[in-house]
Design an enzyme around this catalytic site. Structure first.
Site, short mmCIF file in Angstrom:
data_model
loop_
_atom_site.label_atom_id
_atom_site.label_comp_id
_atom_site.label_asym_id
_atom_site.label_seq_id
_atom_site.Cartn_x
_atom_site.Cartn_y
_atom_site.Cartn_z
N SER A 133 0.81 -1.22 0.00
CA SER A 133 0.00 0.00 0.00
C SER A 133 0.84 1.27 0.00
CB SER A 133 -0.92 0.01 1.24
OG SER A 133 -1.77 -1.10 1.21
N HIS B 206 2.80 -4.43 9.43
CA HIS B 206 1.62 -4.82 8.63
C HIS B 206 0.52 -5.33 9.56
CE1 HIS B 206 3.43 -4.10 4.83
NE2 HIS B 206 4.27 -5.10 4.86
N ARG C 103 -4.17 2.05 0.07
CA ARG C 103 -4.07 2.16 -1.40
C ARG C 103 -5.29 1.51 -2.01
NH1 ARG C 103 1.01 -0.38 -4.91
NH2 ARG C 103 0.69 0.89 -6.78
N SER D 93 -0.04 -5.47 -7.18
CA SER D 93 1.29 -5.37 -6.60
C SER D 93 1.58 -6.56 -5.67
CB SER D 93 1.40 -4.06 -5.82
OG SER D 93 2.66 -3.89 -5.25
N MET E 211 14.27 6.28 -5.42
CA MET E 211 14.31 5.10 -4.55
C MET E 211 14.71 3.85 -5.35
SD MET E 211 11.25 5.76 -1.77
CE MET E 211 11.46 4.22 -0.92
N PHE F 104 11.38 -4.87 -6.64
CA PHE F 104 10.50 -4.35 -5.58
C PHE F 104 9.82 -3.06 -6.04
CE2 PHE F 104 9.23 -1.90 -2.01
CZ PHE F 104 8.74 -2.85 -1.12
N ARG G 256 8.43 -1.79 -8.65
CA ARG G 256 7.93 -2.38 -9.90
C ARG G 256 7.45 -1.29 -10.85
NH1 ARG G 256 3.14 -4.47 -11.77
NH2 ARG G 256 2.10 -3.28 -10.13
S1 PPS Z 1 5.56 -4.01 1.30
O1 PPS Z 1 6.39 -5.12 0.81
O2 PPS Z 1 4.24 -4.49 1.70
O3 PPS Z 1 6.19 -3.24 2.36
O4 PPS Z 1 5.33 -3.10 0.02
P1 PPS Z 1 4.92 -1.56 0.01
O5 PPS Z 1 6.12 -0.75 0.19
O6 PPS Z 1 3.76 -1.33 0.90
O7 PPS Z 1 4.37 -1.37 -1.47
C1 PPS Z 1 5.17 -1.54 -2.61
C2 PPS Z 1 4.50 -0.75 -3.71
O8 PPS Z 1 4.77 0.66 -3.50
C3 PPS Z 1 5.43 1.18 -4.65
N1 PPS Z 1 6.39 2.22 -4.27
C4 PPS Z 1 6.28 3.49 -4.66
N2 PPS Z 1 5.35 4.12 -5.38
C5 PPS Z 1 5.56 5.45 -5.64
N3 PPS Z 1 6.64 6.14 -5.21
C6 PPS Z 1 7.60 5.53 -4.45
N4 PPS Z 1 8.66 6.23 -4.04
C7 PPS Z 1 7.43 4.16 -4.15
N5 PPS Z 1 8.17 3.25 -3.46
C8 PPS Z 1 7.51 2.09 -3.54
C9 PPS Z 1 6.14 -0.06 -5.23
O9 PPS Z 1 6.57 0.18 -6.54
C10 PPS Z 1 5.04 -1.10 -5.09
O10 PPS Z 1 3.96 -0.87 -5.99
P2 PPS Z 1 3.88 -1.51 -7.44
O11 PPS Z 1 2.48 -1.18 -7.92
O12 PPS Z 1 4.10 -2.97 -7.32
O13 PPS Z 1 4.92 -0.83 -8.28
#
Ligand code: PPS
Length: 346
Positions: free
Chosen positions: A73, A160, A181, A189, A283, A307, A309
């Site tokens: 999220s 979590h 989210r 994701s 990042m 990660f 993605r």
């Molecule tokens: S976890 O493993 O549950 O802690 O994952 P989490 O960090 O909650 O979620 C990972 C998704 O967040 C996206 N992400 C970002 N989006 C926008 N900006 C930044 N800086 C960012 N960092 C992480 C990440 O790409 C994963 O989403 P998806 O849709 O898979 O790309």
């Protein structure tokens, strides 16, 4: 026979052999089976009750900040935002090069080390941090929880676990930032993560995954009470509720709100620094928050983008059939009910 209960009062139900055998058709098993925590029905690996009881006695500090989310999220993004706001607003802190999992402990991670694949998927960097920070301590008592105890000063803590499984006085003791989210992007994701991580080794299709998700048959679920428990507390002075989609649409604006919530007093320039340092591309360029390559199915990790993605809103449109979309839209509408929660889907 008396029922097994957590210190927080919820009942622990051990899933049957038949249920575990069915689960194993789609994903890897856990050495100590799987439990459901009732009444909400949280599904976790079998070692979790021990860790849930253990986190009740963690001493949360008044200046700690807890990032609470359902997986996928925006947890990692928020952890990096908070860490940078608190410890690196001028982008000159040498500690910032440490992996995020070392700078910000995930207190809900210990339960995952019970996967039957854990020897193959070895979180070496966590073990190394644990040995350094907690000499003489026992891994079985929780790597993350003991590392948290051993971390001096102010901490950004990831969890979590939902509000109900954390200590009942958490919000009296410390600040919580909750990130939600839209469930369609989150589940896409989550699916990629379940496939890419060896601890899950998910073998089913996206459609199967989404159905299991909606039926509360996946670890960490169910999602609705998780979100709603925090939503109900959104006006509590120590809880700040953020939507991933709002953070994406106006990062600087959302950081201004966090600046108020945390009383960090950062200047507009410092907030800009944080926005830039925590952008998706920045990042991603610094590498995964979990640096252990052995945890991932290598080829899938590369082909899916890793990660970090996509980091966008609306990716679900590239994955959903019209039928699946209709089914999930109805499920979302039914579950939102009159709660007042509104997700942006585009
Ligand atoms: S976890 O493993 O549950 O802690 O994952 P989490 O960090 O909650 O979620 C990972 C998704 O967040 C996206 N992400 C970002 N989006 C926008 N900006 C930044 N800086 C960012 N960092 C992480 C990440 O790409 C994963 O989403 P998806 O849709 O898979 O790309």
């Amino acid at each position: 026979m008396s029922k097994e209960r957590l210190l927080t009062g919820q009942e622990v139900e051990h899933m049957s052999e038949a249920w575990l055998t069915k689960m194993a058709e789609e994903q890897s098993n856990f050495t100590h089976g799987v439990v459901r925590i009732l009444p909400d029905g949280w599904l976790y690996p079998g070692t979790t009750p021990r860790f849930l009881n253990r986190i009740q006695s963690v001493k949360y500090r008044p200046d700690d900040v807890v990032v609470m989310t359902f997986p996928k999220s925006g947890t990692t993004w928020m952890q990096e935002i908070l860490w940078t706001m608190l410890f690196n607003p001028n982008l000159d802190n040498p500690q910032a090069t440490q992996p995020l999992l070392v700078r910000s402990t995930d207190i809900s991670s210990d339960m995952m080390f019970d996967s039957v694949n854990i020897e193959d998927a070895n979180p070496e960097s966590l073990y190394a941090t644990f040995k350094k920070m907690c000499p003489g301590k026992n891994v079985e008592d929780g790597i993350a929880i003991q590392c948290l105890d051993a971390t001096p000063g102010q901490r950004v803590i990831k969890t979590h676990y939902p509000l109900d499984l954390m200590p009942p006085d958490l919000l009296d003791k410390t600040k919580v930032v909750y990130v939600a989210r839209n469930p369609k992007d989150m589940v896409v994701s989550f699916y990629h993560f379940y496939k890419v991580l060896k601890v899950f080794n998910y073998k089913g299709s996206l459609e199967m995954f989404i159905k299991s998700f909606m039926n509360n048959e996946l670890m960490y679920g169910p999602v609705w009470p998780h979100i709603k428990q925090a939503w109900q507390k959104r006006n509590h002075p120590n809880l700040h509720f953020v939507f991933y989609e709002d953070l994406k649409a106006d990062t600087q604006g959302e950081l201004q709100k966090l600046n108020q919530f945390l009383s960090t007093g950062l200047s507009e320039q410092q907030l800009k620094n944080v926005v830039q340092h925590t952008s998706f591309s920045s990042m991603k360029s610094r590498g995964d928050p979990i640096p252990d390559k052995s945890l991932y199915n290598k080829e899938l990790h590369q082909s899916s983008g890793g990660f970090f993605r996509k980091g966008v809103t609306g990716d679900w449109k590239n994955h959903f059939s019209p039928e699946l979309n209709q089914e999930m839209s109805k499920w979302i509408k039914d579950n939102i009910g009159d709660s007042g929660i509104h997700f942006k889907m585009d």
